[in-house]
Design a protein around this motif. Structure first.
Motif: not given
Length: 172
Positions: A119-141
């Motif tokens: 589940h990528f947030a940005e393209s994995n074709d460049n470093e900027t996109g890959r950096a945004k994919n290395r993440r955790v997301e906190v969902n409030f429920l």
């Protein structure tokens, strides 16, 4: 008094409709559901100071909302094998969860999910996109019913405008 199947479906639909309206409303004002990413260095699950500052805000929010639960989802970029990335995304989610529990949040209020690079947030074709994919997301429920409604709303592959959702809900 026994309800027939149509009455029960109508009642369930109205309840779901109300939950969805609530979800959209709260998503707009940012009180009920939000994705709050924390980013990681390449091949790392270590939280940096900025991540900890961000998680401290979540601790304060959860202290003020004792019924609120969260789901922490871990992600990676596409570099590496699927198995390796799945494990790394799990470590990232668990690192964030561990930080919260070490600051007094009950583990029963936290669930984690690993997604690897799927589940990528940005393209994995460049470093900027890959950096945004290395993440955790906190969902409030707040409630399990709303959590399921939120998941259904947010996992659509094609973005749906709030206007389209509202107009569809208003048809019933």
């Amino acid at each position: 008094m026994c309800k027939n199947a149509d009455e029960q479906k109508t009642e369930e639909f109205l309840e779901l409709r109300q939950l969805l309206k609530s979800c959209v409303l709260h998503q707009q004002v940012g009180e009920h559901f939000s994705k709050t990413p924390a980013y990681f260095e390449f091949d790392s699950s270590l939280l940096d100071r900025e991540d900890k500052d961000h998680l401290n805000k979540i601790v304060r929010r959860m202290e003020n909302e004792p019924d609120e639960k969260i789901r922490i989802s871990g992600y990676t970029d596409s570099i590496g094998s699927d198995a390796y990335n799945m494990n790394l995304s799990r470590e990232r989610a668990e690192a964030a969860a561990g930080y919260l529990t070490s600051h007094g949040i009950e583990s029963s209020r936290i669930s984690t999910k690993a997604y690897g690079a799927s589940h990528f947030a940005e393209s994995n074709d460049n470093e900027t996109g890959r950096a945004k994919n290395r993440r955790v997301e906190v969902n409030f429920l707040k409630s399990p019913k709303l959590a399921n409604a939120v998941i259904k709303v947010t996992t659509t592959k094609k973005p749906v405008s709030k206007t389209k959702i509202a107009s569809r809900l208003n048809k019933y």
